[in-house]
Design an enzyme around this catalytic site. Structure first.
Site, PDB file in Angstrom:
ATOM      1  CG  LEU A  86      -1.778  -1.308   1.314  1.00  0.00           C
ATOM      2  CD1 LEU A  86      -2.218  -1.590   2.730  1.00  0.00           C
ATOM      3  CD2 LEU A  86      -2.979  -1.208   0.378  1.00  0.00           C
ATOM      4  N   PRO A  87       0.279   2.417  -0.406  1.00  0.00           N
ATOM      5  CG  PRO A  87      -0.981   3.779  -1.810  1.00  0.00           C
ATOM      6  CD  PRO A  87      -1.094   2.599  -0.910  1.00  0.00           C
ATOM      7  CG  ASN A  91      -3.100   4.332   1.809  1.00  0.00           C
ATOM      8  OD1 ASN A  91      -2.074   4.927   1.490  1.00  0.00           O
ATOM      9  ND2 ASN A  91      -4.290   4.770   1.482  1.00  0.00           N
ATOM     10  CB  THR A 117       7.990   2.204   2.134  1.00  0.00           C
ATOM     11  OG1 THR A 117       8.648   1.218   1.353  1.00  0.00           O
ATOM     12  CG2 THR A 117       9.037   2.999   2.897  1.00  0.00           C
ATOM     13  CE  LYS A 192      11.999   1.437   0.052  1.00  0.00           C
ATOM     14  NZ  LYS A 192      10.705   1.075  -0.444  1.00  0.00           N
ATOM     15  CE  LYS A 267       5.871   6.309   1.517  1.00  0.00           C
ATOM     16  NZ  LYS A 267       5.285   4.995   1.237  1.00  0.00           N
TER      17      LYS A 267
END
Length: 319
Positions: A86-87, A91, A117, A192, A267
């Protein structure tokens, strides 16, 4: 009960792989990354039960044999191994804990793997909520982008209960070339976020360097060649060069279309910023990279690949 289920599931998957491959896997989020990942599960013989907030995203995977359901709760009702892609953090919170979320119908002993992420703190919250219902949540964000998702060569950075890693790895290996255990829940996200902060800093540095060299009269291909045999070499210079015409098969050669969007990089740098603030870690270049990518989003670069920072710098100097 949970431990027993895990032992059973792992032995079952490892000892009878051909039978295990017939057990259903849920997939929530069929965007640029989720779609090719779910396809690779199908290719590896797993029946997939999928859903996406945009029904049109489900068409292609449905034609390939996946079963499509209306919401994440229905996925959890039918599958005890679920992957989400998911973004952003909101979410993920909604898909897991919302009114039609996975945790509304999750079966005891289910394995929930989130490859989004997001903020490591949100991963920890989701893991705690899942644990209360007897399910296991692991964070497994990816590196490699759409190309690696399509070819099944992603790198997964996995955080969670170590005893569950084998069960997670069996599924993730269908979609990735590297599956690395990082530690407790949230450490996959941490790895990440750190990688992407360095990636952004390296891409900006490469773009500045290439631009300066070009202004000094150097041929960009020659400059890239010299950098790549010298100590300044990095992934952004030798694999993903931001200057149009220097390399083939990268977004800079295609008007910065495809690849990893500037908005997504902004983001991820925002996540790095939050975690740096929370841990009182000085990240001066990470902060500057965050501001540069946010400015780019405001100037119409949001959907272009993050290597378009080269073009942004050229524009800034009025060229």
């Amino acid at each position: 009960a949970v431990c027993y289920h895990f032992t059973f599931r792992t032995n079952y998957n490892l000892s009878t792989r051909s039978m295990a491959s017939k057990t259903q896997v849920g997939f929530v989020g069929l965007g640029n990354m989720g779609n090719p990942m779910a396809k690779n599960l199908l290719k590896n013989g797993y029946p997939v039960i999928a859903t996406d907030v945009f029904p049109e995203s489900c068409k292609e995977i449905q034609e390939l044999g996946a079963q499509i359901v209306d919401n994440p709760a229905e996925v959890a009702d039918k599958a005890d191994r679920i992957i989400t892609m998911l973004p952003s953090s909101p979410n993920v919170i909604d898909v897991y804990t919302g009114p039609s979320g996975i945790l509304k119908k999750v079966k005891k002993g289910s394995l929930l793997i989130d490859s989004s992420t997001i903020d490591p703190a949100v991963s920890k919250e989701m893991a705690a909520a899942a644990e209360k219902l007897g399910a296991v949540f692991m964070d497994a964000p990816v590196s490699g982008g759409v190309g690696a998702a399509t070819s099944g060569k992603l790198t997964f950075m996995v955080g969670g209960v170590e005893e569950e890693f084998t069960a997670a790895k069996e599924l993730l290996s269908c979609m990735g070339a590297n599956v690395v255990y990082c530690g407790q829940v949230g450490t996959g996200q941490a790895a990440k976020i750190c990688n992407n902060m360095l990636l952004a800093i390296g891409m900006i540095g490469t773009s500045e360097t290439m631009n300066l060299g070009i202004r000094l009269g150097l041929d960009p291909k020659l400059l890239a060649q010299i950098l790549n045999m010298s100590s300044g070499r990095c992934w952004s210079s030798d694999t993903y060069n931001p200057v149009p015409g220097v390399m083939e098969g990268v977004p800079s050669g295609n008007n910065y279309q495809g690849g990893f969007g500037t908005q997504l990089m902004a983001k991820d740098l925002g996540l790095a910023q939050n975690t740096a603030t929370n841990t009182k870690t000085p990240v001066p270049l990470g902060s500057l990279a965050h501001q540069i990518y946010r400015m780019m989003c405001a100037r119409g670069y949001a959907s272009k690949d993050f290597s378009s920072v080269f073009q942004f710098l050229r524009e800034e100097e009025g060229q």
